[in-house]
Design a protein around this motif. Sequence first.
Motif: not given
Length: 363
Positions: A159-167, A188-204
Amino acid sequence: MNRLNVRAFTAFLPYGIWIGALYCQSVCSQTVSDTQPGLMKSEFIFETAPFPECHASTIAETKDGLVAAWFGGTRERHPDVGIWVSRHSEGKWSAPIEVANGVESPTNRYPCWNPVLFQPRIGPLLLFYKVGPNPSSWWGMLMSSADGGQSWSDPRRLPAGIAGPIKDKPVQLADGDLLCPSSTEDKGWRVHFERTSDLGQTWNATGPLNDPKEIGAIQPTILFHPGGKLQALGRTQQKRIFELWSEDNGRTWGRMSLTTLPNPNSGTDAVTLKDGRQLLVYNHTTGGRSPLNVAVSADGKQWEAALVLENTAGSEFSYPAVIQTSDGLVHVVHTWKRRRIKHEVLDPSRFKLNAIMEGKWPQ
């Protein structure tokens, strides 16, 4: 030497070479063991490949064995760069196969970047990667494999705004959620974290967790600590590795700070070992991408030197990925001079550790 002696010498020569080779192999292996306790094996995943350059490798353990991936092509950022995979079976790595590329149309193709493999406790092997002209404008992609990397699903865009694990790899939390360490470079270089409870179907996702004017940081890796705490470490533009801490399974994070460990603006990776210790693979230098080091810590704060995997001035040994497999051994893959991917096997129970004082690697 008379003719009879020449014949005898010639006849003995192949046997002598064979014995010499065995002796050399034994001596070399013993030397590695003596000078680098815990380093069990070091090998290239491939000797030759249909691409001149490669980078950003990743590794995972499936029920069928190890799988590794990386990006390869003419050079980083070139449109012909794709994602390549090799599987480890019966003691050897398979020939690299391209499983993904950035072809958008017959006339438009983008480079691929930074694959990340992850095997959840239940479900298929996941392969995250990025596609786009550069890290400031790339997008996340995801494929899966139900047979240990032999075949792959069609890729789909995140989804837009979700990059997945970056490296570096995600971690799977006790509730099954995948917590993915991520970052952006467009503002700029900025860190964040993404979470999925259904193996990548939905995210926050969290918002950015650092001010790039203070610490420019990307490419976090996640470690587990007692009491439900998480620690993130990663790459910065400030010549030291950063750290972040969370006390609620990564939903919120404290203030980013710099550790005493050096960083030459290059990727790192780490893993929490089964014995509770933390293991970090990184370049212990503020400039260049050699040496490549392994350090261990009981608390994520005080680090001890374990191994130097590579150390050749002026060469690049970078972007490590590290996992611990079910047998307790640790597997590292990393870029070797941008020409090959190297694989090391470590036994953390055999390390001989020396304290790293004030960020200085012990002699």
